[in-house]
Design an enzyme around this catalytic site. Structure first.
Site, PDB file in Angstrom:
ATOM      1  N   ARG A  27       0.819  -1.216   0.000  1.00 11.99           N
ATOM      2  CA  ARG A  27       0.000   0.000   0.000  1.00 11.99           C
ATOM      3  C   ARG A  27       0.857   1.273   0.000  1.00 11.99           C
ATOM      4  O   ARG A  27       0.333   2.380  -0.042  1.00 11.99           O
ATOM      5  CB  ARG A  27      -0.897   0.011   1.246  1.00 11.99           C
ATOM      6  CG  ARG A  27      -1.857  -1.156   1.294  1.00 11.99           C
ATOM      7  CD  ARG A  27      -2.567  -1.205   2.614  1.00 11.99           C
ATOM      8  NE  ARG A  27      -3.455  -0.089   2.804  1.00 11.99           N
ATOM      9  CZ  ARG A  27      -4.744  -0.073   2.520  1.00 11.99           C
ATOM     10  NH1 ARG A  27      -5.310  -1.143   2.010  1.00 11.99           N
ATOM     11  NH2 ARG A  27      -5.469   0.983   2.741  1.00 11.99           N
ATOM     12  N   HIS A 501      -3.529   9.380 -45.061  1.00 13.45           N
ATOM     13  CA  HIS A 501      -2.206   9.790 -45.572  1.00 13.45           C
ATOM     14  C   HIS A 501      -1.181   8.672 -45.425  1.00 13.45           C
ATOM     15  O   HIS A 501       0.021   8.943 -45.423  1.00 13.45           O
ATOM     16  CB  HIS A 501      -1.739  11.052 -44.848  1.00 13.45           C
ATOM     17  CG  HIS A 501      -2.649  12.219 -45.085  1.00 13.45           C
ATOM     18  ND1 HIS A 501      -2.666  12.927 -46.259  1.00 13.45           N
ATOM     19  CD2 HIS A 501      -3.608  12.760 -44.301  1.00 13.45           C
ATOM     20  CE1 HIS A 501      -3.581  13.883 -46.193  1.00 13.45           C
ATOM     21  NE2 HIS A 501      -4.171  13.793 -45.008  1.00 13.45           N
ATOM     22  N   LYS A 601       8.746  -0.442 -13.941  1.00 13.97           N
ATOM     23  CA  LYS A 601       7.741   0.537 -13.505  1.00 13.97           C
ATOM     24  C   LYS A 601       8.301   1.949 -13.555  1.00 13.97           C
ATOM     25  O   LYS A 601       7.607   2.885 -13.898  1.00 13.97           O
ATOM     26  CB  LYS A 601       7.261   0.183 -12.093  1.00 13.97           C
ATOM     27  CG  LYS A 601       6.158   1.088 -11.561  1.00 13.97           C
ATOM     28  CD  LYS A 601       4.867   0.903 -12.352  1.00 13.97           C
ATOM     29  CE  LYS A 601       3.830   1.962 -12.047  1.00 13.97           C
ATOM     30  NZ  LYS A 601       2.868   2.143 -13.128  1.00 13.97           N
TER      31      LYS A 601
HETATM   32  C1  F6R Z   1       3.029   3.065 -19.734  1.00 11.26           C
HETATM   33  C2  F6R Z   1       3.922   3.512 -18.685  1.00 11.26           C
HETATM   34  C3  F6R Z   1       5.118   4.308 -19.071  1.00 11.26           C
HETATM   35  C4  F6R Z   1       5.275   5.487 -18.137  1.00 11.26           C
HETATM   36  C5  F6R Z   1       6.587   6.245 -18.422  1.00 11.26           C
HETATM   37  C6  F6R Z   1       6.719   7.484 -17.556  1.00 11.26           C
HETATM   38  O1  F6R Z   1       1.953   2.336 -19.218  1.00 11.26           O
HETATM   39  O2  F6R Z   1       3.697   3.256 -17.529  1.00 11.26           O
HETATM   40  O3  F6R Z   1       5.055   4.717 -20.400  1.00 11.26           O
HETATM   41  O4  F6R Z   1       4.172   6.346 -18.312  1.00 11.26           O
HETATM   42  O5  F6R Z   1       7.667   5.396 -18.189  1.00 11.26           O
HETATM   43  O6  F6R Z   1       6.717   7.169 -16.218  1.00 11.26           O
HETATM   44  P1  F6R Z   1       6.440   8.272 -15.129  1.00 11.26           P
HETATM   45  O7  F6R Z   1       5.043   8.744 -15.294  1.00 11.26           O
HETATM   46  O8  F6R Z   1       6.651   7.562 -13.812  1.00 11.26           O
HETATM   47  O9  F6R Z   1       7.431   9.370 -15.350  1.00 11.26           O
END
Ligand code: F6R
Length: 606
Positions: A27, A501, A601
């Site tokens: 969490r 296009h 992530k």
């Molecule tokens: C797509 C995704 C990535 C993030 C990108 C930016 O689902 O999660 O394209 O959006 O790596 O990450 P942040 O928002 O943490 O800067």
């Protein structure tokens, strides 16, 4: 979203609640802390970082006591550090509290408490609760009544546990809930309190789900529940049948699906305390009169939000905006001056390219701002000011609730700029914004079956085309990105009119084409012509729209109806079926949805 735990029983509280707290780490985990009560008073320890770090500094042999509370924090107000970590104490050190939620009116309550002589040491919204309780206890009220009086003054949400001693009843924990979950586990001569059942089921499967506005007194005498207004509540004990993993994901198969379904609350939290009549309440340090141009910079999904932000700010606040990939911006040696405002948009607040773009803007004396989910992240710390998303931790690699809350934050930002520029406020837009959480909920509660059916039809397709116009062109890009990253199907997003296009050459009867075609769009008629063009070439059309009409129906192989909203806010609703479609397709393919191959992530490398 934070995690809280409490224990009253015959065992030593400290090791037990630390173990239980670890189950809540999903969490949020930027800092944690523990308070244990014994005959000498309250012992408290806090540490920045993961619970493991708190645990390694504790010597359990020195923390005796059979009552305790603990907290793992996901910061909303105040950076993650030891001072802002929970538990928070009152001035006397005799009351400790842990809180999950947001106290919207904390600033005004804090002012009053300071003027009354209270020493408030943290930047959190939560600490004021401890001082309010102290104030009422000092007036001679029992602990439980002091908690109730304090809670009657606060606006916002709480899952709360208060550790203290009542001069009539002795040591106890008072738990209270409004808008944030709190569960009481009833064991043999022991009670375990927690934000969710993951922390409880190793001890007991008998639980009471506390309802909003209920207050529970937990002591060696048992568990007594009343409403904040004093009405007695009968203990409704239920048996938990779920496994640990099911509870963590709240019985969703994947975190991504949980996060999709969480969007009504996430968006509500992004709006909480920020809608005040026609003017959004944001604390931004921006000299709007000096600002000649805004540059929104971001990566991936956050860049798609930036594209929507350009549309919103230009339309609502009439300030020129550029939306730039951070990785391009930073290497272009862009022309920036102090009349520019550079806003970094990032869920994690740690994306290396976005951070570098921000630093470059600062070095060229631009004003800076951020839209960030993770409080205490590097971007959040380095911008002049910003807007937190309050979306809670996003664990699935594919961003979902961060996207919708970013668009909400950008809409609030656009309305803020409009007001600051002295353009007539737009109460209709504010009203519509406040209705968005219930519209998201309306769609999500009934959509899964239909989208699952469409996914079954197309999960073995090799390519997908997503088309949209205006503010929904970035939604098409986002739909394509979601599909690519979790289902590994090649997908492209295009402005619908650009299709002829080039990409139209790809269209045949194997090609599913998703149209984002809500009728609020000023270009709706043009979009239907684009649909005709696809249909004429045998393409199979999935249409996202907000009103069924005969021409759209005859052109579409599948029609997904979404709730109606105004064009500016339609991306928040229109992206929902695209998130679900990507999820359902990836699930049918049996892929690793929460951790897709080759992706991380947070991309902290360049
Ligand atoms: C797509 C995704 C990535 C993030 C990108 C930016 O689902 O999660 O394209 O959006 O790596 O990450 P942040 O928002 O943490 O800067």
């Amino acid at each position: 979203m934070c995690g809280i735990v409490g224990y009253v029983g015959e065992k030593q509280a400290a090791p037990l609640i630390i173990e239980a707290l670890k189950k809540l780490e999903y969490r949020g985990y930027d800092s944690s802390g523990i308070s244990v009560l014994n005959s000498e008073g309250i012992f408290t320890a806090k540490k920045k970082g993961r619970i493991q770090e708190l645990e390694s500094m504790l010597d359990y042999s020195k923390i005796e006591g059979t009552l305790g509370i603990a907290h793992t924090r996901w910061a909303t107000h105040g950076i993650p550090d030891e001072i802002n970590a929970h538990p928070h104490l009152d001035c006397s050190g005799k009351i400790a509290i842990v809180h999950n939620g947001i106290i919207e009116n904390y600033a005004s309550l804090k002012e009053v408490l300071i003027s009354e002589g209270h020493r408030i040491v943290s930047q959190t919204d939560s600490e004021i609760i401890a001082h309010l309780i102290e104030k009422f206890q000092k007036q001679g009220n029992p602990l439980e009544h002091s908690v109730k009086k304090a809670l009657s003054l606060v606006e916002g949400t709480f899952g709360l546990a208060v550790l203290g001693t009542d001069k009539f009843g002795g040591p106890r924990i008072i738990a209270a809930k409004k808008g944030a979950s709190l569960i009481i586990g009833i064991g043999n001569n022991e009670i375990i309190l927690a934000s969710d059942a993951t922390a409880i089921i190793n001890h007991t499967r008998k639980v009471i789900y506390l309802n909003d506005d209920e207050v529970a007194v937990l002591s060696k005498d048992g568990c007594f529940i009343t409403k904040i207004n004093g009405e007695r509540v009968k203990n409704q004990i239920q048996e938990i049948k779920w496994s640990l993993e099911e509870i963590e994901k709240k019985n969703f198969k994947h975190f991504m699906l949980k996060e999709i379904m969480e969007q009504p609350e996430a968006v509500q939290n992004a709006l909480r305390g920020r809608i005040n009549g026609a003017v959004p309440k944001l604390s931004l340090k921006i000299d709007v009169n000096k600002t000649k141009r805004i540059i929104l910079t971001a990566c991936g999904t956050s860049w798609h939000s930036a594209l929507i932000g350009k549309y919103l700010i230009e339309k609502i606040a009439q300030i020129p905006v550029e939306a730039d990939y951070a990785s391009e911006f930073r290497y272009r040696d862009p022309l920036i001056s102090e009349t520019d405002l550079v806003m970094a948009i990032s869920q994690s607040g740690e994306t290396a390219d976005t951070l570098a773009a921000l630093r470059q803007a600062k070095s060229k004396n631009a004003q800076t701002a951020g839209i960030v989910n993770v409080v205490g992240s590097t971007i959040a710390r380095e911008v002049d000011s910003g807007i937190f998303l309050h979306a809670g931790p996003e664990i699935g690699v594919a961003s979902t609730k961060a996207f919708t809350t970013q668009v909400v934050a950008l809409a609030l930002f656009a309305l803020f700029l409009r007001h600051e520029k002295g353009i007539k406020d737009s109460p209709e837009l504010m009203r519509e914004l406040s209705m968005i959480p219930s519209k998201i909920k309306e769609f999500l509660t009934s959509a899964e079956g239909q989208i699952g059916g469409i996914a079954k039809e197309f999960y073995s397709s090799k390519n997908f085309l997503y088309l949209g116009r205006g503010v929904n062109f970035p939604v098409a890009l986002e739909g394509a990105l979601k599909l690519k990253e979790i289902s590994y199907i090649h997908a492209e997003g295009y402005p619908a009119a650009e299709m002829k296009h080039g990409p139209i050459a790809l269209v045949d009867d194997e090609m599913p084409v998703v149209f984002v075609a809500t009728q609020s769009a000023s270009t709706f008629d043009k979009i239907t012509s684009n649909m005709q063009e696809i249909k004429a070439r045998g393409g199979r059309i999935i249409t996202i729209t907000d009103e069924e009409n005969s021409s759209i129906k005859s052109l579409s192989n599948f029609l997904v109806l979404v709730p109606k909203t105004i064009e500016e806010l339609s991306p928040i609703i229109n992206v929902l079926p695209l998130q679900l479609l990507a999820y359902k397709i990836a699930d049918l393919k049996g892929l690793s949805i929460d951790k897709p191959r080759n992706l991380a992530k947070s991309v902290t490398v360049e």
